[in-house]
Design a protein around this motif. Structure first.
Motif, PDB file in Angstrom:
ATOM      1  N   GLY A 173       0.792  -1.219   0.000  1.00 21.34           N
ATOM      2  CA  GLY A 173       0.000   0.000   0.000  1.00 21.34           C
ATOM      3  C   GLY A 173       0.820   1.263   0.000  1.00 21.34           C
ATOM      4  O   GLY A 173       0.342   2.327   0.365  1.00 21.34           O
ATOM      5  N   LYS A 174       2.098   1.168  -0.394  1.00 17.62           N
ATOM      6  CA  LYS A 174       2.978   2.343  -0.374  1.00 17.62           C
ATOM      7  C   LYS A 174       2.712   3.224  -1.585  1.00 17.62           C
ATOM      8  O   LYS A 174       2.514   2.737  -2.706  1.00 17.62           O
ATOM      9  N   LEU A 175       2.737   4.548  -1.380  1.00 21.96           N
ATOM     10  CA  LEU A 175       2.529   5.509  -2.457  1.00 21.96           C
ATOM     11  C   LEU A 175       3.858   6.141  -2.841  1.00 21.96           C
ATOM     12  O   LEU A 175       4.730   6.341  -2.016  1.00 21.96           O
ATOM     13  N   HIS A 176       4.033   6.486  -4.121  1.00 25.91           N
ATOM     14  CA  HIS A 176       5.252   7.125  -4.618  1.00 25.91           C
ATOM     15  C   HIS A 176       4.960   8.556  -5.008  1.00 25.91           C
ATOM     16  O   HIS A 176       3.876   8.886  -5.496  1.00 25.91           O
ATOM     17  N   SER A 177       5.964   9.413  -4.838  1.00 32.29           N
ATOM     18  CA  SER A 177       5.883  10.777  -5.352  1.00 32.29           C
ATOM     19  C   SER A 177       6.493  10.821  -6.745  1.00 32.29           C
ATOM     20  O   SER A 177       6.943   9.800  -7.264  1.00 32.29           O
ATOM     21  N   ALA A 178       6.512  12.001  -7.331  1.00 29.04           N
ATOM     22  CA  ALA A 178       7.105  12.165  -8.664  1.00 29.04           C
ATOM     23  C   ALA A 178       8.576  12.555  -8.585  1.00 29.04           C
ATOM     24  O   ALA A 178       9.184  12.886  -9.608  1.00 29.04           O
ATOM     25  N   LEU A 179       9.156  12.530  -7.392  1.00 28.80           N
ATOM     26  CA  LEU A 179      10.544  12.943  -7.220  1.00 28.80           C
ATOM     27  C   LEU A 179      11.488  11.875  -7.746  1.00 28.80           C
ATOM     28  O   LEU A 179      11.402  10.709  -7.375  1.00 28.80           O
ATOM     29  N   LEU A 180      12.437  12.314  -8.579  1.00 30.50           N
ATOM     30  CA  LEU A 180      13.465  11.426  -9.118  1.00 30.50           C
ATOM     31  C   LEU A 180      14.814  11.912  -8.604  1.00 30.50           C
ATOM     32  O   LEU A 180      15.197  13.060  -8.843  1.00 30.50           O
ATOM     33  N   VAL A 181      15.547  11.051  -7.900  1.00 29.20           N
ATOM     34  CA  VAL A 181      16.837  11.416  -7.295  1.00 29.20           C
ATOM     35  C   VAL A 181      17.946  10.774  -8.112  1.00 29.20           C
ATOM     36  O   VAL A 181      17.980   9.547  -8.272  1.00 29.20           O
ATOM     37  N   VAL A 182      18.860  11.621  -8.629  1.00 29.03           N
ATOM     38  CA  VAL A 182      19.947  11.149  -9.487  1.00 29.03           C
ATOM     39  C   VAL A 182      21.242  11.248  -8.684  1.00 29.03           C
ATOM     40  O   VAL A 182      21.680  12.341  -8.313  1.00 29.03           O
ATOM     41  N   ALA A 183      21.857  10.085  -8.433  1.00 27.21           N
ATOM     42  CA  ALA A 183      23.085  10.017  -7.634  1.00 27.21           C
ATOM     43  C   ALA A 183      24.208   9.367  -8.419  1.00 27.21           C
ATOM     44  O   ALA A 183      25.102   8.747  -7.825  1.00 27.21           O
ATOM     45  N   SER A 184      24.219   9.526  -9.735  1.00 23.06           N
ATOM     46  CA  SER A 184      25.244   8.882 -10.554  1.00 23.06           C
ATOM     47  C   SER A 184      26.630   9.447 -10.308  1.00 23.06           C
ATOM     48  O   SER A 184      27.630   8.820 -10.666  1.00 23.06           O
ATOM     49  N   LEU A 185      26.723  10.632  -9.734  1.00 26.82           N
ATOM     50  CA  LEU A 185      28.031  11.242  -9.484  1.00 26.82           C
ATOM     51  C   LEU A 185      28.623  10.841  -8.143  1.00 26.82           C
ATOM     52  O   LEU A 185      29.776  11.146  -7.862  1.00 26.82           O
ATOM     53  N   ILE A 186      27.845  10.164  -7.309  1.00 28.46           N
ATOM     54  CA  ILE A 186      28.317   9.748  -5.981  1.00 28.46           C
ATOM     55  C   ILE A 186      28.967   8.376  -6.109  1.00 28.46           C
ATOM     56  O   ILE A 186      28.413   7.464  -6.739  1.00 28.46           O
ATOM     57  N   ASP A 187      30.120   8.224  -5.498  1.00 30.52           N
ATOM     58  CA  ASP A 187      30.839   6.962  -5.660  1.00 30.52           C
ATOM     59  C   ASP A 187      31.093   6.230  -4.357  1.00 30.52           C
ATOM     60  O   ASP A 187      31.664   5.144  -4.363  1.00 30.52           O
ATOM     61  N   LYS A 188      30.709   6.786  -3.220  1.00 26.01           N
ATOM     62  CA  LYS A 188      30.939   6.103  -1.956  1.00 26.01           C
ATOM     63  C   LYS A 188      29.718   5.253  -1.600  1.00 26.01           C
ATOM     64  O   LYS A 188      28.605   5.775  -1.475  1.00 26.01           O
ATOM     65  N   PRO A 189      29.901   3.935  -1.409  1.00 27.92           N
ATOM     66  CA  PRO A 189      28.759   3.055  -1.116  1.00 27.92           C
ATOM     67  C   PRO A 189      28.003   3.445   0.149  1.00 27.92           C
ATOM     68  O   PRO A 189      26.795   3.266   0.230  1.00 27.92           O
ATOM     69  N   THR A 190      28.719   3.966   1.154  1.00 31.98           N
ATOM     70  CA  THR A 190      28.026   4.340   2.390  1.00 31.98           C
ATOM     71  C   THR A 190      27.027   5.460   2.138  1.00 31.98           C
ATOM     72  O   THR A 190      25.895   5.421   2.630  1.00 31.98           O
ATOM     73  N   ASN A 191      27.427   6.458   1.353  1.00 35.63           N
ATOM     74  CA  ASN A 191      26.505   7.550   1.034  1.00 35.63           C
ATOM     75  C   ASN A 191      25.341   7.044   0.200  1.00 35.63           C
ATOM     76  O   ASN A 191      24.190   7.453   0.400  1.00 35.63           O
ATOM     77  N   LEU A 192      25.616   6.163  -0.742  1.00 38.19           N
ATOM     78  CA  LEU A 192      24.559   5.633  -1.599  1.00 38.19           C
ATOM     79  C   LEU A 192      23.580   4.786  -0.795  1.00 38.19           C
ATOM     80  O   LEU A 192      22.363   4.835  -1.016  1.00 38.19           O
ATOM     81  N   GLY A 193      24.102   3.970   0.139  1.00 42.77           N
ATOM     82  CA  GLY A 193      23.216   3.156   0.960  1.00 42.77           C
ATOM     83  C   GLY A 193      22.301   3.997   1.820  1.00 42.77           C
ATOM     84  O   GLY A 193      21.091   3.735   1.913  1.00 42.77           O
TER      85      GLY A 193
END
Length: 1678
Positions: free
Chosen positions: A1515-1535
């Motif tokens: 029953g989860k709803l999604h917003s229209a927000l798209l987050v682009v993190a292709s420039l981030i390379d540290k797994p901890t930040n991505l997680g």
């Protein structure tokens, strides 16, 4: 799918035209976005249907040729009747997109119409139609004349808004790319818009138009357009490089170049691979353009961080391209043929060196984006590497242009962090590479520009850690060495021009006092070299005349001294005339720097003597009007000519001239004295007698003396000539002080002294050597002798002129000249009996009789009558001033006339006394009528201007006379009505007079207030209050403030008023107390204010020379100190914590003072006694003179002790933060210093009463310096009064919860028990008590307490020796075990260090409480050893500077043994802070939860679904927000980011690789959130295309970046379709992607750290987006 839909529609609808018309909309209406999209889909589908002659009945539907033609005509009509009109309506805002936010609605409808236009153009495939549409849109890019950019987006009827036109043109461009002329016009218009439109649209034009246009071309077209764009941008930047808009030009040029970087920096081999073999057309190489590198370097130092990032990105691309090509750049042919400067080079054989250089360079520039010095400092060694690489070039051709290094320094200079700025300045000043001429020359313009700009920052000159107050700041020392190195390294031919430009920079902008002082000092140390010509001396004149006019007097005088030294050593005498030299010297003031008799004056004399004959000859005008030039220019010849020219005036006219400018007289007077001193020094050096000085001066002054001798007899002498001769005489007399002067005149302000010079104080203003020289000054003797011959005609002339001949307005100023000359002459020759007798018996009585007749006569409202009255009053005031100096005998006729002066101001009071008349108080001049004047306006201006000044001086002179009359009048007070009336008139005068002329009124009020204080209290309160308001109003005017403050304090705090009690005059005493409080508050912001009050009060209460006053009167004056104890108590703890800029001025003044005779300003400028430590020094000197045998003195000291203890207790109970060197800490430290200093003077009984409060202070948590003083006082009390030892033992019996660690204070006292023990009775018993109390603390749980206890145990145990331990029994074993434990610490790490440190600490080591008891130890040594800031240290020489400081055996000034002063501060700091209150609590623990709707056993089946399906199941709803993190390379930040996006319902998270999901660091932070969130993979190289795709889909691209146009997160409203682009952890968003952003959002910050972690920043933005759409997204809170 659309084709199937179209086939279905056409097969079911037999009339497609009806369907076509149905989808269209009326021209005057606003269609819905869905209707536009439906029409777009319909036309696109129809256009793709196959063409045939007939329709088939199968699944496919085809168009006949005829129907297609009709359809195409309708499609074309859609462009003109639907698309363009709708574009125009969107531009003008019609309809406002009903029901939606305007920005979102406009964007949606614009995108929809653009798609419709694109489909129509593609369907038509007609370049002619596309061209017409493009030409219809093109005018929208041209801003009409008179229209401003602010009128966008709507630009008028028939023209589209720029943003709409950009979108429309972007879809038209592919269809018209083959039309070269049209595309060139479009490109030109786009470039013009980039130069003129607002910043928000520039990026859009660059990406949507230029980028689209280039994508439409083949390789040859791309090369052509790139060359066109590059040339246009470079020429634009070059033409505007000198304008104020240059930063904007650089910013926009960099934006365009970054957008085109993929086209501009394609390697040549890649271009050749894509081109046919027959085509050799290549793209332009921006590296070949010098202007391109100028743009790039300007960008690297740009104020906008995005522009800096773009410039660095382009630099990296250039380096990468050069490395990939692996060819020499520039080629040898270009290098040899082109004369342009080459900024960038590349050599394949030195590829590694070059790559390392540019990598280091990029690292330094990127790190400088951080404003934290601890981040910047570690990479500064890379600058050394850069410099070394650039300097060490063995091949003769520099691979690295010095301008790259200048960019690094300029970035540091522009940093927001002053520490980074200071680091950059220090680094440049120590740059050894500047010893090379080539580098010095390359750096010269940078030194004259950005370096001089940053040197104007005063904060750079703060002393560094380890420097003491009074030392030259480290930057000042480095600047001196740098200037010498820099100018010595410059090529000889460039030194003069560079120095001239530097001096001109000093005069062309505002400089604070401190920077220009040290710059002047640095210039004065340059090696002597002929560099400055007439232009240089003119530039120095501008510096003296304009730049330093508002600086503090001492600092301005010191800077003048340094600049004069510079001029003497750097002037090329062959290029300048003596007229140039003396025109410069006239700006060096005698009361600030160039004073006769100083070393600077003597140095100037030697320089003129050595240079004589080398100066460029002056062109002079002879008496007959012809011009002549002498071959050899001498000082004597110059002076003689100037004297002749000075006294050459035209014949007199009937009109009275104004007084000549005194500047000519100033110049000539200095020249005469310099000439005489030069000749005298020459005679002395040659062994000749100095008798020739008299003859030399006689010959120089003969024209002047001849003129002066004829003043009284030659009535035809031109008035201008007499004025100029008297001006010159006056200046000569002022520059050569008379030897024979009445004693009263010698009361001059004390000179500034160095600490060494203070030991031998003299009352004169000069240093001892200068005084001795002045006593033997033959020049002064000669001057007195020569003037003596003309003194009688001068006096006769002046008296004649003052007696009725001065009747014009300009004569008022002339009268001031006459009176000044007369005063100087009378004072000089008052010791000559014949002249003195004539003056006081003939001249002045005659003048006084005329003056009184004039003043008593009826006023005539004419200019002549009023000027006569003004001159008469001024003459009377001058006579009173001379008489006040003791020149006239008491029995002389002049004195008798002055005694009866009161009869003029006070009307006689015949009995019975009627109301007294005071009509002659505050007399005003009657302004002459001006209505009869024909011209009116021309005469009224000067009359009004001069009249106000004359009227004010007229009133001021009255009060000067009244003040003198009160001093010499009949003894006794005036009658009460007369006294009260006089005081009321004085109050009125304060409102009439300008603030700078009120001193005589205050002087008069000082004599009147005591007479009426009891009878007219309200009037006295009014007088004091009005006067104080006047003083406060002058606080921003230092010239008038200080004399007025001194006069006010003398008046308001007169000893008679201080003696009043509250019972006698309650209102007046309260007023004085309130004013004292306000005065102390004012002193917190204005240094030296409180100094005036405390100095006056101390001298009033305890004068150093009581004179003839009886003991009873002295006691009465002293008793008033008891009524104003708060003033003394405040002085004991005075010492405001100044701002850094105020403290800097104080410290630099101390530095100048310590220069001594090396700086002539110390001799010329009188001391102002505004040191912030002066009140404490003054009150300590006052207390040192108190006698315990005097009961009043004893009472004062005891009440002061109680008051200070109360202050200490109030601070201890206060809840204000109490940290090291805070104001509270400083006040407590000062309290206990004073208490310690007073201890020997206190009665034993009184000490016993306050001892309990001293012990109580020991239980308070105090800073180390305060505890040392308290402990010291306890020790001294027990030494002096050992009977109180039991009270010390009682302190150890206090509840341990109360003592906590403060017991260390009392243990410290026991460490010094060896000093107390000899005074005690029953020593063995007391020794045993000491052991008992110490042992119980040896087992404390607190380490610091145990440490103090063990140290005390060690010291106490050794007092009695082995014999004393026999009676202890088992206790001795315990003691030995404890001591053994202490010594065992030697091998236990930190405990060992602490044990060693506490034993070596000064308080327990070299310090002896009795032997080291002195003022020096209390106020200087102890603070310096206790980590108290240096501005709290009072050196002993400051006490020696006070003549009334009383030393005694019980309180010596200096420490008799120097051992303590040689100790360095130890590492041990007394650790006695109380334990933290409250129990330690568990911190909150973050719990990682699984989704509550899904148990463990239910998860496995769900993993087979995609994330959206799994989320939907919950029953989860999604917003229209798209987050682009292709420039981030540290797994901890991505997680962590994945977890955040899932929690707040983002539609998807874009990663550079999905392999991150399997990383254990990613999973540790994501906690399975990747199972519920869609993840997409987009490589960084694909981001640009991905972002443009999303823009076409209607997404708003939002970046997290700080730019000049960034919007604050708290104000920004997110569109629903938002794409959030996150930057790299270290580099942020690359420069080539910044222009793709629709908006940049920044997070408001308040701290020092510049940036947040990327995950934290993203979480803040994601939450803010979610919050804004919370009602519709279904997000639930925990």
């Amino acid at each position: 799918m659309s084709s199937i839909l179209i086939n279905a529609l056409l097969s079911s609808c037999h009339d497609p035209d009806t369907l076509f018309n149905t989808l269209c909309w009326p021209t005057d209406s606003w269609p819905d976005t869905e209707r536009v999209e439906a029409l777009t889909t319909f036309i696109d589908g129809i256009g793709k249907l196959p063409q045939s002659d007939t329709s088939d009945d199968g699944d496919k539907v085809a168009f006949s040729i005829a129907k297609r033609d009709i359809f195409l005509r309708k499609v074309e009509s859609i462009i003109w009747t639907q698309c363009l009109p709708l574009f125009l309506k969107v531009s003008n805002g019609d309809g406002a997109c009903k029901g939606k936010r305007v920005p979102d609605g406009r964007a949606e409808i614009t995108i929809a119409v653009c798609r419709l236009l694109s489909v129509c153009i593609n369907t038509l495939c007609d370049t002619a139609v596309s061209g017409r549409v493009a030409r219809a849109v093109l005018p929208s890019f041209q801003l009409p004349d008179g229209e401003t950019e602010e009128e966008l987006p709507g630009q008028g009827e028939g023209r589209l808004g720029i943003d709409v036109a950009i979108e429309a043109m972007s879809v038209i461009l592919p269809a018209v790319s083959s039309n070269e002329e049209l595309t060139t016009s479009i490109l030109s218009s786009a470039l013009s818009c980039i130069k003129t439109l607002p910043d928000a649209l520039v990026s859009k034009i660059t990406v949507r138009l230029i980028f689209t246009l280039l994508n439409c071309y083949s390789e040859d077209g791309i090369a052509s357009k790139l060359r066109f764009i590059l040339e246009d941008l470079c020429s634009w930047h070059k033409s505007d490089s000198s304008n104020t808009d240059s930063p904007v030009v650089t910013e926009r040029a960099l934006l365009c170049l970054t957008t085109l970087s993929d086209y501009l920096f394609s390697p040549a081999k890649v271009q050749q691979h894509t081109l046919p073999q027959s085509l050799s057309y290549t793209r332009p190489d921006p590296r070949c353009s010098l202007q391109f590198w100028r743009i790039l370097q300007d960008g690297l130092t740009h104020k906008d961080n995005v522009s800096r990032k773009r410039a660095l990105y382009l630099l990296k691309r250039c380096v990468a391209l050069s490395e990939d090509e692996a060819v020499e750049f520039p080629s040898s042919s270009v290098s040899s043929e082109d004369n342009e400067e080459i900024i960038f080079r590349w050599a394949p054989d030195r590829c590694k060196l070059l790559r390392e250089f540019w990598e280091d360079y990029a690292l330094v520039m990127e790190t400088l984006e951080e404003n934290q010095i601890h981040v910047v400092r570690p990479v500064l060694n890379r600058i050394h590497t850069l410099i070394q690489t650039a300097a060490n070039d063995s091949q003769g051709v520099s691979l690295f242009h010095p301008s790259w290094l200048l960019g690094v320094y300029q970035r540091m200079f522009h940093s927001e962090n002053k520490s980074v700025m200071r680091e950059g300045v220090d680094h440049l000043l120590e740059l050894q590479v500047l010893r090379r001429p080539a580098f010095a020359l390359a750096f010269s313009q940078f030194i004259l520009g950005p370096f001089m700009d940053v040197m104007s920052e005063s904060s750079l000159f703060h002393r560094t850690a380890g420097q003491s107050v009074g030392e030259c700041p480290e930057l000042g020392v480095k600047l001196q060495v740098f200037m010498v190195t820099f100018f010595s390294s410059l090529p000889q031919e460039n030194r003069g021009p560079v120095l001239l430009q530097l001096v001109q920079r000093l005069g062309s902008q505002h400089w604070c006092a401190v920077p220009i002082l040290f710059l002047s000092r640095a210039l004065s140390h340059l090696p002597p070299c002929p560099l400055l010509g007439p232009d240089g001396l003119q530039a120095l004149r501008e510096v003296l005349r304009c730049t330093m006019i508002t600086h503090q007097v001492l600092l301005r005088g010191a800077a003048q001294c340094f600049l004069l030294n510079s001029a003497l050593s750097l002037t090329d005498v062959t290029l300048v005339t003596l007229d140039d030299v003396f025109s410069l010297l006239v700006h060096f003031r005698a009361d600030e720097s160039l004073r006769r008799g100083t070393p600077l004056w003597n140095q100037l004399c030697d320089w003129l003597d050595d240079s004589e004959g080398s100066f460029r000859p002056c062109v002079r005008e002879s008496a007959d009007g012809t011009s002549t030039s002498s071959e050899i220019e001498t000082v004597r010849g110059y002076v003689q000519h100037q004297m002749e020219f000075f006294l050459r005036v035209p014949a007199s006219t009937d009109q009275t001239d104004s007084v000549p400018d005194p500047g000519e007289a100033e110049l000539l007077a200095k020249a005469i004295l310099l000439c005489v001193d030069i000749e005298g020094r020459t005679q002395r050096s040659g062994g000749e007698q100095t008798t020739g000085v008299s003859g030399g001066m006689d010959s120089l002054l003969r024209p002047l003396l001849d003129t002066l001798s004829r003043l009284h007899t030659n009535v035809y002498l031109p008035l201008r000539k007499t004025d100029k001769s008297l001006q010159l005489l006056l200046r000569l007399l002022q520059l050569t002080p008379a030897r024979h002067t009445p004693a009263a005149v010698l009361q001059l302000p004390p000179a500034r002294h160095t600490p060494a010079a203070v030991l031998q104080l003299t009352p004169a203003r000069h240093t001892p050597a200068a005084v001795e020289k002045e006593q033997e000054d033959s020049v002064t003797v000669s001057m007195e002798t020569l003037v003596l011959g003309v003194v009688e005609p001068i006096q006769e002339f002046i008296l004649r002129r003052l007696s009725g001949e001065l009747q014009e307005l300009c004569d008022v100023e002339r009268a001031e000249l006459y009176l000044s000359v007369l005063k100087e002459v009378v004072l000089m020759y008052s010791v000559l009996e014949w002249n003195h007798s004539k003056v006081q018996e003939a001249y002045f009585p005659r003048l006084l009789r005329y003056v009184l007749r004039t003043l008593e006569a009826d006023q005539i409202p004419s200019v002549a009558g009023q000027v006569s009255r003004a001159v008469a009053m001024a003459s009377l005031a001058m006579t009173c001033e001379v008489a006040a100096l003791g020149v006239f005998n008491l029995q002389s006729e002049t004195t008798i006339l002055l005694v009866h002066l009161s009869s003029y101001f006070y009307s006689p009071a015949p009995p019975p006394a009627p109301p007294l008349s005071l009509v002659n108080f505050n007399q005003t001049l009657l302004k002459p009528p001006t209505a009869a004047q024909s011209t009116g306006v021309s005469e009224q201006g000067p009359l009004l201007k001069d009249w106000g000044r004359m009227a004010a001086h007229f009133i001021r002179d009255q009060w000067t006379c009244l003040g003198y009359g009160r001093r010499i009048g009949p003894p006794g007070p005036l009658e009460l009505p007369r006294a009260s009336g006089s005081l009321q008139a004085a109050i009125e005068a304060l409102s009439l007079l300008p603030s700078g002329l009120v001193l005589p009124v205050l002087d008069f009020m000082a004599s009147m207030l005591p007479q009426v204080a009891l009878s007219e209290e309200a009037l006295c309160v009014e007088a004091v209050t009005v006067s104080w308001k006047l003083v406060l109003g002058l606080s921003s005017n230092p010239h008038d403030f200080w004399p007025t403050l001194q006069g006010f304090v003398t008046m308001a705090f007169h000893h008679s008023l201080l003696e009043l009690t509250e019972e006698q005059a309650p209102g007046l005493t309260v007023t004085l107390q309130q004013i004292a409080v306000e005065l102390m508050e004012l002193s917190q912001a204005k240094t030296g204010v409180f100094n005036v009050l405390i100095q006056h009060c101390c001298h009033t209460w305890l004068p150093s020379d009581p004179g003839s006053e009886g003991q009873s009167q002295s006691d009465a004056m002293f008793s008033s100190a008891l009524l104003h104890l708060d003033i003394l108590a405040e002085a004991c703890v005075y010492g405001p914590v100044f701002r850094r800029d105020q403290r800097l001025i104080q410290e630099v003044q101390v530095y100048v003072e310590r220069l001594g005779e090396e700086c002539a300003a110390n001799t010329a400028v009188p001391s102002d006694n505004r040191d912030d430590q002066f009140p404490r020094v003054c009150v300590v000197a006052f207390l040192s003179r108190l006698q315990p045998s005097n009961q009043l003195h004893e009472r004062l000291m005891e009440e002061l002790v109680l008051c200070l203890l109360k202050k200490d207790e109030a601070i201890s109970k206060s809840k204000q933060r109490y940290y090291s060197n805070s104001l509270q800490h400083r006040v407590k430290n000062r309290v206990w210093q004073t208490l310690l200093m007073l201890l020997p003077k206190l009665r034993g009984e009184f000490v016993g009463t306050v001892l309990g409060r001293v012990f109580e202070a020991g239980f308070v948590s105090n800073q180390a310096s305060v505890k040392y003083l308290i402990e010291w006082k306890m020790v001294l009390i027990l030494v002096q009064y050992p009977e109180h030892i039991d009270r010390l033992w009682a302190c150890f019996s206090v509840d341990q919860e109360k003592t906590k660690t403060s017991v260390c204070t009392f243990l410290s006292v026991l460490v010094h028990l060896n000093i107390i023990m000899p005074q005690l009775k029953e020593k063995a018993v007391q020794w045993r008590k000491a052991l008992d109390v110490i042992l119980q603390w040896c087992f404390s749980h607190n380490f610091s307490v145990r440490l103090y206890a063990l140290l005390a145990l060690k010291r106490v145990w050794g007092l009695e020796g082995p014999g004393g331990a026999d009676g202890l029994g088992g206790l001795a074993t315990v003691v030995k075990a404890c001591l053994h434990q202490a010594e065992a610490m030697q091998s236990t790490g930190n405990a060992n260090k602490n044990w060693s440190r506490i034993q070596d600490h000064f308080f327990f080591g070299g310090f002896h409480p009795v032997r080291d008891y002195s003022v020096e130890t209390i106020f200087y040594t102890f603070p310096s050893l206790s980590e108290v800031f240096e501005d709290e240290w009072i050196p002993p020489w400051k006490f020696e500077k006070l003549v009334d400081f009383s030393q005694s055996a019980s309180l010596p000034l200096r420490n008799p043994v120097p051992d303590l002063s040689q100790i360095q501060p130890g590492d041990w700091i007394q650790q006695d802070k109380g334990d933290q209150d409250g129990e330690e609590r568990w911190a909150e623990v973050q719990k990682k939860m699984t989704p509550w709707r899904l148990g463990i056993q239910e998860q496995e089946p769900e993993l087979g679904l995609v994330p959206q399906q799994r989320a939907a199941r919950l029953g989860k709803l999604h917003s229209a927000l798209l987050v682009v993190a292709s420039l981030i390379d540290k797994p901890t930040n991505l997680g962590g980011l994945c977890r955040t996006c899932e929690i707040f319902g983002a539609s998807a998270l874009v990663l550079d690789s999905l392999r991150h999901v399997s990383d254990k660091h990613f999973q540790a932070l994501s906690v399975s959130s990747e199972l519920w969130l869609p993840l997409l993979e987009v490589k960084p190289v694909e981001l640009a295309d991905f972002l443009q795709l999303k823009k076409r889909e209607g997404y708003c691209i939002v970046g997290v970046e700080q730019t000049a146009n960034s919007q604050s997160l708290k104000d920004y409203k997110f569109p629903e379709k938002t794409l959030l682009l996150l930057g790299n952890e270290r580099e942020g968003i690359p420069a080539n992607l910044l222009q793709l952003l629709d908006v940049c959002v920044e997070i408001p910050q308040q701290g020092v750290i510049r940036s947040l972690n990327v995950h934290v920043s993203a979480a803040l933005l994601v939450w803010e987006y979610t919050r804004q759409y919370l009602p519709t997204t279904g997000v639930k809170s925990d």
